[in-house]
Design a protein around this motif. Structure first.
Motif, PDB file in Angstrom:
ATOM      1  N   VAL A 163       0.827  -1.215   0.000  1.00 38.73           N
ATOM      2  CA  VAL A 163       0.000   0.000   0.000  1.00 38.73           C
ATOM      3  C   VAL A 163       0.860   1.262   0.000  1.00 38.73           C
ATOM      4  O   VAL A 163       0.585   2.215  -0.749  1.00 38.73           O
ATOM      5  CB  VAL A 163      -0.959   0.009   1.210  1.00 38.73           C
ATOM      6  N   LEU A 164       1.904   1.274   0.811  1.00 39.74           N
ATOM      7  CA  LEU A 164       2.670   2.506   0.993  1.00 39.74           C
ATOM      8  C   LEU A 164       3.834   2.652   0.034  1.00 39.74           C
ATOM      9  O   LEU A 164       4.243   3.781  -0.271  1.00 39.74           O
ATOM     10  CB  LEU A 164       3.183   2.591   2.437  1.00 39.74           C
ATOM     11  N   SER A 165       4.423   1.539  -0.410  1.00 40.56           N
ATOM     12  CA  SER A 165       5.551   1.580  -1.347  1.00 40.56           C
ATOM     13  C   SER A 165       6.661   2.516  -0.872  1.00 40.56           C
ATOM     14  O   SER A 165       7.188   3.328  -1.640  1.00 40.56           O
ATOM     15  CB  SER A 165       5.077   2.007  -2.746  1.00 40.56           C
ATOM     16  N   GLY A 166       6.989   2.417   0.419  1.00 38.30           N
ATOM     17  CA  GLY A 166       8.120   3.164   0.951  1.00 38.30           C
ATOM     18  C   GLY A 166       7.808   4.526   1.518  1.00 38.30           C
ATOM     19  O   GLY A 166       8.670   5.153   2.126  1.00 38.30           O
ATOM     20  N   ARG A 167       6.572   5.023   1.364  1.00 38.88           N
ATOM     21  CA  ARG A 167       6.242   6.340   1.920  1.00 38.88           C
ATOM     22  C   ARG A 167       5.578   6.185   3.297  1.00 38.88           C
ATOM     23  O   ARG A 167       5.241   5.090   3.718  1.00 38.88           O
ATOM     24  CB  ARG A 167       5.324   7.110   0.978  1.00 38.88           C
ATOM     25  N   THR A 168       5.409   7.312   3.965  1.00 35.92           N
ATOM     26  CA  THR A 168       4.781   7.313   5.274  1.00 35.92           C
ATOM     27  C   THR A 168       3.268   7.154   5.151  1.00 35.92           C
ATOM     28  O   THR A 168       2.656   7.690   4.229  1.00 35.92           O
ATOM     29  CB  THR A 168       5.087   8.641   6.006  1.00 35.92           C
ATOM     30  N   ALA A 169       2.668   6.429   6.080  1.00 32.52           N
ATOM     31  CA  ALA A 169       1.216   6.255   6.072  1.00 32.52           C
ATOM     32  C   ALA A 169       0.521   7.596   6.281  1.00 32.52           C
ATOM     33  O   ALA A 169       0.975   8.445   7.043  1.00 32.52           O
ATOM     34  CB  ALA A 169       0.793   5.279   7.161  1.00 32.52           C
ATOM     35  N   ALA A 170      -0.591   7.787   5.560  1.00 34.63           N
ATOM     36  CA  ALA A 170      -1.379   9.011   5.655  1.00 34.63           C
ATOM     37  C   ALA A 170      -2.836   8.655   5.938  1.00 34.63           C
ATOM     38  O   ALA A 170      -3.228   7.486   5.904  1.00 34.63           O
ATOM     39  CB  ALA A 170      -1.259   9.815   4.362  1.00 34.63           C
ATOM     40  N   GLY A 171      -3.647   9.664   6.175  1.00 33.47           N
ATOM     41  CA  GLY A 171      -5.041   9.438   6.519  1.00 33.47           C
ATOM     42  C   GLY A 171      -5.796   8.652   5.478  1.00 33.47           C
ATOM     43  O   GLY A 171      -6.609   7.776   5.791  1.00 33.47           O
ATOM     44  N   GLU A 172      -5.524   8.954   4.190  1.00 39.17           N
ATOM     45  CA  GLU A 172      -6.254   8.270   3.112  1.00 39.17           C
ATOM     46  C   GLU A 172      -5.849   6.813   2.961  1.00 39.17           C
ATOM     47  O   GLU A 172      -6.502   6.056   2.233  1.00 39.17           O
ATOM     48  CB  GLU A 172      -6.055   9.004   1.784  1.00 39.17           C
ATOM     49  N   ASP A 173      -4.777   6.379   3.637  1.00 37.51           N
ATOM     50  CA  ASP A 173      -4.331   4.981   3.552  1.00 37.51           C
ATOM     51  C   ASP A 173      -5.064   4.068   4.527  1.00 37.51           C
ATOM     52  O   ASP A 173      -5.027   2.840   4.381  1.00 37.51           O
ATOM     53  CB  ASP A 173      -2.826   4.889   3.839  1.00 37.51           C
ATOM     54  N   VAL A 174      -5.713   4.634   5.541  1.00 36.22           N
ATOM     55  CA  VAL A 174      -6.271   3.823   6.627  1.00 36.22           C
ATOM     56  C   VAL A 174      -7.242   2.778   6.096  1.00 36.22           C
ATOM     57  O   VAL A 174      -7.194   1.600   6.490  1.00 36.22           O
ATOM     58  CB  VAL A 174      -6.940   4.730   7.678  1.00 36.22           C
ATOM     59  N   ASP A 175      -8.119   3.164   5.178  1.00 35.85           N
ATOM     60  CA  ASP A 175      -9.108   2.210   4.650  1.00 35.85           C
ATOM     61  C   ASP A 175      -8.471   1.137   3.779  1.00 35.85           C
ATOM     62  O   ASP A 175      -9.096   0.102   3.508  1.00 35.85           O
ATOM     63  CB  ASP A 175     -10.181   2.950   3.844  1.00 35.85           C
ATOM     64  N   ASN A 176      -7.239   1.372   3.337  1.00 31.65           N
ATOM     65  CA  ASN A 176      -6.545   0.399   2.475  1.00 31.65           C
ATOM     66  C   ASN A 176      -5.588  -0.492   3.255  1.00 31.65           C
ATOM     67  O   ASN A 176      -4.799  -1.222   2.648  1.00 31.65           O
ATOM     68  CB  ASN A 176      -5.775   1.141   1.374  1.00 31.65           C
ATOM     69  N   LEU A 177      -5.650  -0.415   4.572  1.00 30.49           N
ATOM     70  CA  LEU A 177      -4.798  -1.245   5.427  1.00 30.49           C
ATOM     71  C   LEU A 177      -5.688  -2.077   6.364  1.00 30.49           C
ATOM     72  O   LEU A 177      -5.601  -1.970   7.591  1.00 30.49           O
ATOM     73  CB  LEU A 177      -3.848  -0.355   6.239  1.00 30.49           C
ATOM     74  N   PRO A 178      -6.549  -2.936   5.798  1.00 30.82           N
ATOM     75  CA  PRO A 178      -7.509  -3.665   6.643  1.00 30.82           C
ATOM     76  C   PRO A 178      -6.858  -4.613   7.636  1.00 30.82           C
ATOM     77  O   PRO A 178      -7.382  -4.807   8.745  1.00 30.82           O
ATOM     78  CB  PRO A 178      -8.384  -4.416   5.636  1.00 30.82           C
ATOM     79  N   TYR A 179      -5.721  -5.233   7.269  1.00 29.06           N
ATOM     80  CA  TYR A 179      -5.107  -6.185   8.199  1.00 29.06           C
ATOM     81  C   TYR A 179      -4.474  -5.454   9.390  1.00 29.06           C
ATOM     82  O   TYR A 179      -4.535  -5.936  10.527  1.00 29.06           O
ATOM     83  CB  TYR A 179      -4.074  -7.048   7.491  1.00 29.06           C
ATOM     84  N   ILE A 180      -3.877  -4.290   9.132  1.00 30.25           N
ATOM     85  CA  ILE A 180      -3.368  -3.469  10.236  1.00 30.25           C
ATOM     86  C   ILE A 180      -4.520  -3.117  11.180  1.00 30.25           C
ATOM     87  O   ILE A 180      -4.398  -3.205  12.412  1.00 30.25           O
ATOM     88  CB  ILE A 180      -2.696  -2.188   9.716  1.00 30.25           C
ATOM     89  N   ARG A 181      -5.661  -2.751  10.614  1.00 35.64           N
ATOM     90  CA  ARG A 181      -6.839  -2.441  11.438  1.00 35.64           C
ATOM     91  C   ARG A 181      -7.284  -3.670  12.231  1.00 35.64           C
ATOM     92  O   ARG A 181      -7.677  -3.555  13.400  1.00 35.64           O
ATOM     93  CB  ARG A 181      -7.971  -1.940  10.538  1.00 35.64           C
TER      94      ARG A 181
END
Length: 450
Positions: free
Chosen positions: A297-315
């Motif tokens: 999802v991040l490809s080396g960048r820092t996580a941002a607010g718009e990434d939260v919905d795309n990280l279901p396993y982290i959730r």
């Protein structure tokens, strides 16, 4: 499943403790007052000075928190512990005084406003990763680090750009207050009137007074300065008004609610993150699966607010950490009217507890309840709403739940992208609840840079 295959858990009571035993347990670890049968029954009742009931049945809990919420206000013990620090803020106010504050504060935590605060969370996550990287091969207490990180977040989103706010002083005062005043008093267990002083809470009064003074000065300084281009929590609360009465919060009401958000907004999220990191180190398969999701999802960048919905396993990891180690391990109410719960009589004045820790580990509700299994939350609709209550429910559900989840996902994703975490031998965390459920000995892990 053997105990070595399970993450750490509290030892629950296997025999009645009596009044003095309950007091000793409550002052050292509230979880140890919970009877072991509470994880196998829908309801347990008894008397320890006061009549009490522990409720683990989702239908009865729905009745307490939603259907008959006015009949079950927060318990006197809860109010006695917290009122000196946070006044009659949202967390402990009742009836009309609670309702107008809730209507005023609710827009502050709208999806748009929470998303606008995400860059602060991302920046704090990167600073945390940089500090962790300095440890090298040494073990590091991730609880301390997460407390520092989440306090940075709540300070920045509450008093952004305000040099007059002594965040370190407020942090020290909060810790001093929780450490002493958060302990249950014998007077509470005996049901003695509120006006009788509780000694430990008197001792912490000086720290609380200083904390309130700092917050009042910061609020008045902001009134003079005006709002920022991107409003922070203080700006939003200063501008907020009750849509029904047009009433706005005065300085003391603002201060009490801001201190509530600061205490709740950093402590609970820090604990969630510390336990999540421990669980990822405990189960390296889960950690690797989470890291693969983060990389894709991040490809080396820092996580941002718009990434939260795309990280279901982290959730899912965050959700499972909140199930196993809910920050508010027990919530307590005082019955106001006669009622029946699980075919059992409840009388006015009875203490009615929802032991979230026991609810989340109840064998009637969860398969292998002590095991760490993030996939339980792959389908959130399959989880009974009143079997899983890390943020409470009903009209008094935690107002900052979406803020906390967004912050936890951003920080956890950022750290897993940069480090491989391992347990430190002989330094297992110890789940202890005084005011919140904390790893009493810290969360000691090694963090290998990737």
């Amino acid at each position: 499943m053997s105990s070595s295959d399970l993450p750490v858990h509290a030892a629950l009571a296997t025999q009645p403790l009596g009044l003095w035993g309950s007091l000793r347990a409550a002052r050292s670890n509230l979880l140890t007052i919970l009877p072991e049968i509470a994880v196998r029954q829908p309801m347990v009742s008894g008397r320890t000075g006061l009549r009490w009931h522990m409720v683990m049945d989702p239908g009865a809990i729905r009745r307490i928190l939603l259907e008959k919420v006015d009949d079950y206000p927060k318990s006197n013990a809860t109010k006695n512990i917290l009122r000196p620090a946070i006044g009659d803020s949202l967390f402990i106010a009742e009836d009309a005084h609670w309702r107008w504050q809730r209507r005023t504060a609710a827009p502050v935590f709208s999806h748009r406003n929470v998303m606008n605060l995400a860059p602060v969370m991302s920046t704090a996550a990167e600073r945390s990763a940089d500090r962790i990287g300095l440890a090298g091969e040494r073990g590091i207490d991730l609880l301390d680090e997460m407390v520092r990180t989440t306090f940075d977040v709540i300070s920045d989103v509450t008093f952004s750009g305000q040099d007059t706010f002594d965040s370190d002083g407020v942090h020290r005062a909060i810790d001093a207050y929780i450490g002493e005043a958060g302990k249950i008093s014998l007077f509470d267990m005996l049901g003695l009137p509120d006006w009788i002083p509780r000694p430990g809470r008197l001792l912490s009064g000086k720290a609380v007074g200083q904390m309130k003074k700092v917050a009042d000065e910061a609020i008045e300084a902001r009134r003079l300065r005006g709002a920022s281009d991107i409003p922070d929590l203080l700006d939003l609360l200063l501008a907020g008004e009750d849509p029904e009465t047009k009433r706005q919060m005065n300085t003391s009401e603002l201060r009490d609610n801001l201190l509530t958000f600061i205490v709740a907004g950093h402590e609970t999220t820090a604990l969630t993150l510390a336990w999540s990191l421990y669980l990822c180190a405990f189960d390296k398969t889960v950690q690797e699966q989470a890291r693969n999701e983060v990389r894709s999802v991040l490809s080396g960048r820092t996580a941002a607010g718009e990434d939260v919905d795309n990280l279901p396993y982290i959730r899912q990891i965050v959700d499972e950490a909140l199930r196993l180690y809910p920050p508010a391990g027990i919530i307590s109410r005082t019955a106001q009217r006669h009622d029946t719960l699980c075919a059992r009589e409840v009388r006015p004045g009875d203490t009615v507890m929802i032991p979230i820790y026991a609810l989340h580990r109840n064998h009637m509700l969860w398969e292998e309840p002590d095991a760490f299994r993030p996939d339980r939350f792959a389908d959130r609709k399959a989880v009974d709403r009143y079997a899983y209550l890390p943020f409470g429910d009903g009209p008094r559900i935690c107002i900052g739940a979406s803020f906390a989840i967004q912050e936890a996902v951003i920080i956890l994703a950022t750290l897993l992208a940069r480090f491989d975490f391992d347990l430190v031998s002989g330094r297992a965390p110890d789940p202890v609840m005084i005011l919140t459920l904390r790893p009493n000995t810290g969360v000691w892990l090694t963090a290998k840079p990737l």
